[in-house]
Design a protein around this motif. Sequence first.
Motif, PDB file in Angstrom:
ATOM      1  N   HIS A 183      -2.052   5.116   2.258  1.00  0.00           N
ATOM      2  CA  HIS A 183      -0.814   5.531   2.933  1.00  0.00           C
ATOM      3  C   HIS A 183       0.202   4.393   2.942  1.00  0.00           C
ATOM      4  O   HIS A 183      -0.131   3.238   2.650  1.00  0.00           O
ATOM      5  CB  HIS A 183      -1.119   5.945   4.381  1.00  0.00           C
TER       6      HIS A 183
ATOM      7  N   ASP B 170       3.065   2.670   5.691  1.00  0.00           N
ATOM      8  CA  ASP B 170       3.425   2.638   7.104  1.00  0.00           C
ATOM      9  C   ASP B 170       4.892   3.010   7.285  1.00  0.00           C
ATOM     10  O   ASP B 170       5.706   2.839   6.377  1.00  0.00           O
ATOM     11  CB  ASP B 170       3.228   1.223   7.680  1.00  0.00           C
TER      12      ASP B 170
ATOM     13  N   HIS C 162      -1.783   1.249   1.015  1.00  0.00           N
ATOM     14  CA  HIS C 162      -2.981   0.563   1.513  1.00  0.00           C
ATOM     15  C   HIS C 162      -3.943   1.530   2.190  1.00  0.00           C
ATOM     16  O   HIS C 162      -3.572   2.660   2.528  1.00  0.00           O
ATOM     17  CB  HIS C 162      -2.604  -0.577   2.465  1.00  0.00           C
TER      18      HIS C 162
END
Length: 290
Positions: free
Chosen positions: A163, A165, A232
């Motif tokens: 994903h 952030d 990540h």
Amino acid sequence: MRPIASIGLGDLVDLDGYPVHTPDSAVYRAAVDTARVGLRAEGCAVLGGFVRPEAVVRLNGEIIERKHATHYSTQVMNPYFHTDFNPHYPADHPVNTFIQRSSGFIPGDAWDSGCATDVLFRAPEVARFIADCLEINALYCYDDPLAGLTSNICDPGQQFTWHFDTNDFAVTVLVQPADEGGLFEYAPQIRSADNEGFDAIAAVLAGGRQGVRTLDLRPGDLQIFRGRHSLHRVTRVGAGSRSRHAAIFAYTLEPGVIGRVERTRQLFGRVLPAHEEAERHRVRSDTLLD
Ligand SMILES: O=C(O)CCC(=O)C(=O)O
Ligand SMILES: [Fe+2]
């Protein structure tokens, strides 16, 4: 674990290695310079042993005390936290690639002001040091009452899949590693403010290892990470492993930033009036998919 006396910075941070209280010292400058190398090149810096070993035990105790407040959630999501097929993109596109995420967060409102985790998050010296590492004038504690100070809990069998952030920077302290799995992996700068990097992202989601780094984090290491441009994940924790606990301190470039209603609900299972209010006045700093 209620603090008996107020907790000082020196109780928490290895001030010999990381003299965050003396920004004019040579040791401070050297630590900042080292972090800058990693952040410039890869959007990531690991400050080994930043948190003192006794403090790591204390942080873990605070997490265990609050573990009952963890909001666990499972979703099958794309890297932008969306869960629905988007007909404007092909089926094999990252936007339409959905992988299971299952993990839990201890929310911001579970921490007592003055507990060790909270003191570390809000210490102005630590924030200034991190800002120096990031080469910015100042940074601000993420003002989100749930997502600002959290602990990411990955129990056996859980993973936090690939994903991006929403917030600009995250600062993580690994408090309890898993015995098996639970590794932090990232694909540095795989997208930028003007390039979504979909082809490279598709390759990583399909299992490609090109450009993917795996960190060997130890308890007490502090990781500074620009998670908005680097894909990540935390790999699956082994079924027979102990849980992985990480304290996550979120900071933003501007003061007063609050998370989106939809993602807050996904991660914490609820929203607060502050989230609804912020949604009505939302200002975005870029046009990347969230
Ligand atoms: O637990 C971690 O190390 C990072 C988890 C993460 O990427 C996130 O919470 O967005
Ligand atoms: Fe993340």
